[in-house]
Design a protein around this motif. Sequence first.
Motif, PDB file in Angstrom:
ATOM      1  N   ASP A  46       0.813  -1.214   0.000  1.00 56.34           N
ATOM      2  CA  ASP A  46       0.000   0.000   0.000  1.00 56.34           C
ATOM      3  C   ASP A  46       0.847   1.264   0.000  1.00 56.34           C
ATOM      4  O   ASP A  46       2.009   1.257   0.396  1.00 56.34           O
ATOM      5  CB  ASP A  46      -0.930  -0.001   1.211  1.00 56.34           C
ATOM      6  CG  ASP A  46      -2.225   0.731   0.935  1.00 56.34           C
ATOM      7  OD1 ASP A  46      -2.427   1.181  -0.207  1.00 56.34           O
ATOM      8  OD2 ASP A  46      -3.036   0.852   1.861  1.00 56.34           O
ATOM      9  N   PHE A  47       0.243   2.357  -0.436  1.00 55.29           N
ATOM     10  CA  PHE A  47       0.917   3.646  -0.497  1.00 55.29           C
ATOM     11  C   PHE A  47       0.823   4.391   0.828  1.00 55.29           C
ATOM     12  O   PHE A  47      -0.110   4.203   1.578  1.00 55.29           O
ATOM     13  CB  PHE A  47       0.291   4.530  -1.578  1.00 55.29           C
ATOM     14  CG  PHE A  47       0.576   4.099  -2.968  1.00 55.29           C
ATOM     15  CD1 PHE A  47       1.868   3.884  -3.398  1.00 55.29           C
ATOM     16  CD2 PHE A  47      -0.448   3.898  -3.862  1.00 55.29           C
ATOM     17  CE1 PHE A  47       2.132   3.499  -4.692  1.00 55.29           C
ATOM     18  CE2 PHE A  47      -0.195   3.511  -5.164  1.00 55.29           C
ATOM     19  CZ  PHE A  47       1.099   3.309  -5.571  1.00 55.29           C
ATOM     20  N   SER A  48       1.767   5.266   1.048  1.00 51.13           N
ATOM     21  CA  SER A  48       1.758   6.151   2.202  1.00 51.13           C
ATOM     22  C   SER A  48       1.382   7.547   1.714  1.00 51.13           C
ATOM     23  O   SER A  48       2.071   8.121   0.879  1.00 51.13           O
ATOM     24  CB  SER A  48       3.158   6.191   2.843  1.00 51.13           C
ATOM     25  OG  SER A  48       3.293   7.322   3.652  1.00 51.13           O
ATOM     26  N   GLU A  49       0.287   8.067   2.212  1.00 47.08           N
ATOM     27  CA  GLU A  49      -0.181   9.395   1.795  1.00 47.08           C
ATOM     28  C   GLU A  49       0.844  10.470   2.146  1.00 47.08           C
ATOM     29  O   GLU A  49       1.081  11.390   1.359  1.00 47.08           O
ATOM     30  CB  GLU A  49      -1.531   9.709   2.451  1.00 47.08           C
ATOM     31  CG  GLU A  49      -2.184  10.957   1.932  1.00 47.08           C
ATOM     32  CD  GLU A  49      -2.555  10.894   0.453  1.00 47.08           C
ATOM     33  OE1 GLU A  49      -2.476  11.936  -0.206  1.00 47.08           O
ATOM     34  OE2 GLU A  49      -2.916   9.818  -0.047  1.00 47.08           O
ATOM     35  N   VAL A  50       1.475  10.359   3.291  1.00 46.27           N
ATOM     36  CA  VAL A  50       2.472  11.344   3.718  1.00 46.27           C
ATOM     37  C   VAL A  50       3.668  11.352   2.766  1.00 46.27           C
ATOM     38  O   VAL A  50       4.128  12.414   2.330  1.00 46.27           O
ATOM     39  CB  VAL A  50       2.934  11.071   5.164  1.00 46.27           C
ATOM     40  CG1 VAL A  50       4.087  11.972   5.565  1.00 46.27           C
ATOM     41  CG2 VAL A  50       1.775  11.219   6.130  1.00 46.27           C
ATOM     42  N   LYS A  51       4.156  10.170   2.427  1.00 43.12           N
ATOM     43  CA  LYS A  51       5.300  10.073   1.520  1.00 43.12           C
ATOM     44  C   LYS A  51       4.930  10.586   0.132  1.00 43.12           C
ATOM     45  O   LYS A  51       5.710  11.266  -0.523  1.00 43.12           O
ATOM     46  CB  LYS A  51       5.800   8.638   1.439  1.00 43.12           C
ATOM     47  CG  LYS A  51       7.135   8.510   0.774  1.00 43.12           C
ATOM     48  CD  LYS A  51       7.693   7.120   0.989  1.00 43.12           C
ATOM     49  CE  LYS A  51       9.149   7.094   0.600  1.00 43.12           C
ATOM     50  NZ  LYS A  51       9.761   5.819   0.882  1.00 43.12           N
ATOM     51  N   LYS A  52       3.727  10.259  -0.324  1.00 46.62           N
ATOM     52  CA  LYS A  52       3.261  10.729  -1.624  1.00 46.62           C
ATOM     53  C   LYS A  52       3.251  12.255  -1.659  1.00 46.62           C
ATOM     54  O   LYS A  52       3.727  12.863  -2.621  1.00 46.62           O
ATOM     55  CB  LYS A  52       1.868  10.174  -1.911  1.00 46.62           C
ATOM     56  CG  LYS A  52       1.343  10.523  -3.286  1.00 46.62           C
ATOM     57  CD  LYS A  52       0.047   9.816  -3.593  1.00 46.62           C
ATOM     58  CE  LYS A  52      -1.089  10.429  -2.829  1.00 46.62           C
ATOM     59  NZ  LYS A  52      -2.396   9.908  -3.203  1.00 46.62           N
ATOM     60  N   GLN A  53       2.753  12.877  -0.608  1.00 46.47           N
ATOM     61  CA  GLN A  53       2.717  14.342  -0.541  1.00 46.47           C
ATOM     62  C   GLN A  53       4.125  14.926  -0.500  1.00 46.47           C
ATOM     63  O   GLN A  53       4.413  15.919  -1.173  1.00 46.47           O
ATOM     64  CB  GLN A  53       1.938  14.804   0.702  1.00 46.47           C
ATOM     65  CG  GLN A  53       0.460  14.585   0.611  1.00 46.47           C
ATOM     66  CD  GLN A  53      -0.184  15.493  -0.425  1.00 46.47           C
ATOM     67  OE1 GLN A  53       0.285  16.574  -0.722  1.00 46.47           O
ATOM     68  NE2 GLN A  53      -1.275  15.020  -1.001  1.00 46.47           N
ATOM     69  N   GLU A  54       5.010  14.305   0.279  1.00 46.77           N
ATOM     70  CA  GLU A  54       6.393  14.777   0.383  1.00 46.77           C
ATOM     71  C   GLU A  54       7.088  14.734  -0.981  1.00 46.77           C
ATOM     72  O   GLU A  54       7.749  15.695  -1.392  1.00 46.77           O
ATOM     73  CB  GLU A  54       7.167  13.927   1.388  1.00 46.77           C
ATOM     74  CG  GLU A  54       8.630  14.287   1.488  1.00 46.77           C
ATOM     75  CD  GLU A  54       9.417  13.318   2.357  1.00 46.77           C
ATOM     76  OE1 GLU A  54      10.646  13.456   2.388  1.00 46.77           O
ATOM     77  OE2 GLU A  54       8.826  12.424   2.987  1.00 46.77           O
ATOM     78  N   ILE A  55       6.934  13.635  -1.687  1.00 50.08           N
ATOM     79  CA  ILE A  55       7.577  13.494  -2.998  1.00 50.08           C
ATOM     80  C   ILE A  55       6.974  14.478  -3.990  1.00 50.08           C
ATOM     81  O   ILE A  55       7.702  15.142  -4.731  1.00 50.08           O
ATOM     82  CB  ILE A  55       7.490  12.046  -3.502  1.00 50.08           C
ATOM     83  CG1 ILE A  55       8.373  11.148  -2.635  1.00 50.08           C
ATOM     84  CG2 ILE A  55       7.896  11.941  -4.964  1.00 50.08           C
ATOM     85  CD1 ILE A  55       8.273   9.672  -2.925  1.00 50.08           C
ATOM     86  N   PHE A  56       5.652  14.616  -3.999  1.00 50.27           N
ATOM     87  CA  PHE A  56       5.017  15.550  -4.919  1.00 50.27           C
ATOM     88  C   PHE A  56       5.508  16.979  -4.674  1.00 50.27           C
ATOM     89  O   PHE A  56       5.862  17.690  -5.618  1.00 50.27           O
ATOM     90  CB  PHE A  56       3.493  15.487  -4.815  1.00 50.27           C
ATOM     91  CG  PHE A  56       2.806  16.401  -5.789  1.00 50.27           C
ATOM     92  CD1 PHE A  56       2.657  16.031  -7.118  1.00 50.27           C
ATOM     93  CD2 PHE A  56       2.322  17.634  -5.391  1.00 50.27           C
ATOM     94  CE1 PHE A  56       2.045  16.878  -8.024  1.00 50.27           C
ATOM     95  CE2 PHE A  56       1.712  18.487  -6.292  1.00 50.27           C
ATOM     96  CZ  PHE A  56       1.572  18.104  -7.612  1.00 50.27           C
TER      97      PHE A  56
END
Length: 100
Positions: free
Chosen positions: A23-33
């Motif tokens: 599964d994805f991590s919403e926090v990591k996704k936001q950080e990378i974006f």
Amino acid sequence: MKANVQTQRIAELIKSAKQQFGDFSEVKKQEIFLTIKEAKARGLLRKQPPDRCLSNYVNAANHLLRSYATDEFAAALNQSLDYIYVYVALVGTNSITVTA
């Protein structure tokens, strides 16, 4: 029409990545974006080799830009979940296009 193709390709990529990496991590996704968005604004996204002064995400983005439309590109996406996040961020910031 083009937006639908991009959305469909990204959805397929995300589904495949979830099956492979979990599964994805919403926090990591936001950080990378946010990192990719800032790098684009600062002109750091280029087809250049890794630079130890840049973050791993920016280096991954530059690797994807450099290898886009090659066999190495697909291999890079299979490297880790971070590369999938970076790819989605590149598409989301119009730094890379998805072709039909």
